[in-house]
Design a protein around this motif. Sequence first.
Motif, mmCIF file in Angstrom:
data_model
loop_
_atom_site.group_PDB
_atom_site.id
_atom_site.type_symbol
_atom_site.label_atom_id
_atom_site.label_comp_id
_atom_site.label_asym_id
_atom_site.label_seq_id
_atom_site.Cartn_x
_atom_site.Cartn_y
_atom_site.Cartn_z
ATOM 1 N N GLY A 104 81.190 61.478 24.612
ATOM 2 C CA GLY A 104 80.218 62.546 24.403
ATOM 3 C C GLY A 104 78.926 62.025 23.800
ATOM 4 O O GLY A 104 77.832 62.447 24.189
ATOM 5 N N GLY A 105 79.042 61.087 22.869
ATOM 6 C CA GLY A 105 77.847 60.488 22.288
ATOM 7 C C GLY A 105 77.031 59.740 23.325
ATOM 8 O O GLY A 105 75.793 59.754 23.283
ATOM 9 N N ALA A 106 77.726 59.084 24.261
ATOM 10 C CA ALA A 106 77.021 58.359 25.321
ATOM 11 C C ALA A 106 76.353 59.325 26.305
ATOM 12 O O ALA A 106 75.241 59.077 26.782
ATOM 13 N N ILE A 107 77.009 60.443 26.604
ATOM 14 C CA ILE A 107 76.463 61.405 27.562
ATOM 15 C C ILE A 107 75.181 62.028 27.029
ATOM 16 O O ILE A 107 74.174 62.140 27.750
ATOM 17 N N TRP A 108 75.213 62.441 25.764
ATOM 18 C CA TRP A 108 74.059 63.142 25.185
ATOM 19 C C TRP A 108 73.203 62.236 24.292
ATOM 20 O O TRP A 108 72.298 62.727 23.621
ATOM 21 N N LEU A 109 73.494 60.930 24.300
ATOM 22 C CA LEU A 109 72.759 59.983 23.471
ATOM 23 C C LEU A 109 72.720 60.436 22.016
ATOM 24 O O LEU A 109 71.691 60.390 21.345
ATOM 25 N N ASP A 110 73.884 60.873 21.543
ATOM 26 C CA ASP A 110 74.040 61.371 20.181
ATOM 27 C C ASP A 110 74.698 60.272 19.341
ATOM 28 O O ASP A 110 75.900 60.032 19.452
ATOM 29 N N ARG A 169 76.101 71.741 32.963
ATOM 30 C CA ARG A 169 77.123 71.079 33.780
ATOM 31 C C ARG A 169 77.776 69.945 33.010
ATOM 32 O O ARG A 169 78.992 69.720 33.098
ATOM 33 N N ARG A 170 76.982 69.196 32.265
ATOM 34 C CA ARG A 170 77.557 68.121 31.455
ATOM 35 C C ARG A 170 78.570 68.672 30.470
ATOM 36 O O ARG A 170 79.656 68.110 30.290
ATOM 37 N N GLY A 171 78.220 69.771 29.825
ATOM 38 C CA GLY A 171 79.135 70.373 28.869
ATOM 39 C C GLY A 171 80.417 70.855 29.528
ATOM 40 O O GLY A 171 81.510 70.664 28.994
ATOM 41 N N GLN A 172 80.301 71.475 30.700
ATOM 42 C CA GLN A 172 81.482 71.958 31.414
ATOM 43 C C GLN A 172 82.380 70.813 31.840
ATOM 44 O O GLN A 172 83.605 70.872 31.679
ATOM 45 N N TRP A 173 81.792 69.773 32.389
ATOM 46 C CA TRP A 173 82.591 68.630 32.827
ATOM 47 C C TRP A 173 83.224 67.896 31.651
ATOM 48 O O TRP A 173 84.342 67.415 31.737
ATOM 49 N N TYR A 174 82.488 67.824 30.568
ATOM 50 C CA TYR A 174 83.028 67.185 29.361
ATOM 51 C C TYR A 174 84.220 67.984 28.835
ATOM 52 O O TYR A 174 85.234 67.413 28.416
ATOM 53 N N GLY A 175 84.118 69.310 28.862
ATOM 54 C CA GLY A 175 85.238 70.145 28.453
ATOM 55 C C GLY A 175 86.449 69.953 29.353
ATOM 56 O O GLY A 175 87.584 69.928 28.878
ATOM 57 N N GLN A 225 73.609 81.176 27.510
ATOM 58 C CA GLN A 225 72.510 81.475 28.429
ATOM 59 C C GLN A 225 71.835 80.222 28.983
ATOM 60 O O GLN A 225 70.876 80.320 29.732
ATOM 61 N N VAL A 226 72.346 79.053 28.583
ATOM 62 C CA VAL A 226 71.750 77.805 29.040
ATOM 63 C C VAL A 226 72.340 77.422 30.392
ATOM 64 O O VAL A 226 73.546 77.512 30.606
ATOM 65 N N SER A 227 71.502 76.984 31.321
ATOM 66 C CA SER A 227 71.958 76.567 32.644
ATOM 67 C C SER A 227 71.316 75.231 32.996
ATOM 68 O O SER A 227 70.499 74.704 32.252
ATOM 69 N N GLY A 228 71.731 74.687 34.129
ATOM 70 C CA GLY A 228 71.157 73.428 34.580
ATOM 71 C C GLY A 228 72.045 72.234 34.278
ATOM 72 O O GLY A 228 73.246 72.352 34.063
ATOM 73 N N GLU A 229 71.419 71.070 34.244
ATOM 74 C CA GLU A 229 72.159 69.813 34.088
ATOM 75 C C GLU A 229 72.909 69.753 32.772
ATOM 76 O O GLU A 229 74.057 69.290 32.726
ATOM 77 N N SER A 230 72.304 70.195 31.687
ATOM 78 C CA SER A 230 72.954 70.148 30.390
ATOM 79 C C SER A 230 74.220 71.002 30.379
ATOM 80 O O SER A 230 75.249 70.600 29.825
#
Length: 212
Positions: A154-160, A103-109, A96-101
């Motif tokens: 992925g760590g760089a994208i989400w600063l994880d 899109r990042r997940g979709q592109w990362y996949g 149910q999450v939308s927005g920039e986050s």
Amino acid sequence: MDPDDDLPPTDAAAALQLIQDQRSVAARRLAPDARLLYWPWGVAWLVGFGLFFLRFPPGERELVGLPSWLPLTVLFALLLAAAATQAAVSVRAYGQVSGESARRGQWYGCAWGLGSVSVYAGFGQITEHLPHDLASLLWSATAVGLTGALHMAGGAIWLDRDLFRLGVWISVINLVGAIAGPGWHALVVAVAGGGGILVAGAIARRRQRQRS
């Protein structure tokens, strides 16, 4: 029921506490159990690459008399199960999450899928001309190296930091195993790689509980 229970808090401290409580509840609902994201992959690496080492160890003598097709079959089955588990958990948590986050997940996949397919398609034209042990090393070292690189991305994208550090660890042990050569690479990835992913999942889960 006391009608005053439904009224908003009248002092700033109570209001702040209410906001923090609601954030904690939302975080628990959205963030999936980290163990479900890490541990299936750790088990897949530990068991799958472990069977490769037992069946195709360094040298000519196998340690356990397994059918030659079994290690690869088990590894692929466990990897598919891990991917299905991660997909189900992620859809349930972030569906149910939308927005920039999102899109990042979709592109990362997409990076995972297209990157893997393009690399393996190229190697499929090369490995048939190599000895079996070197072909296996090329496939496994590339797959593990790509995994490490995408974990760091992925760590760089989400600063994880935890995800980035896991990517660094996977990349380092992959380098060590590749230098050690055929057979040894499978052992290093099974123990240090699979074990490292299991430890990373336990650490991530502990930090989830601390944040909650």
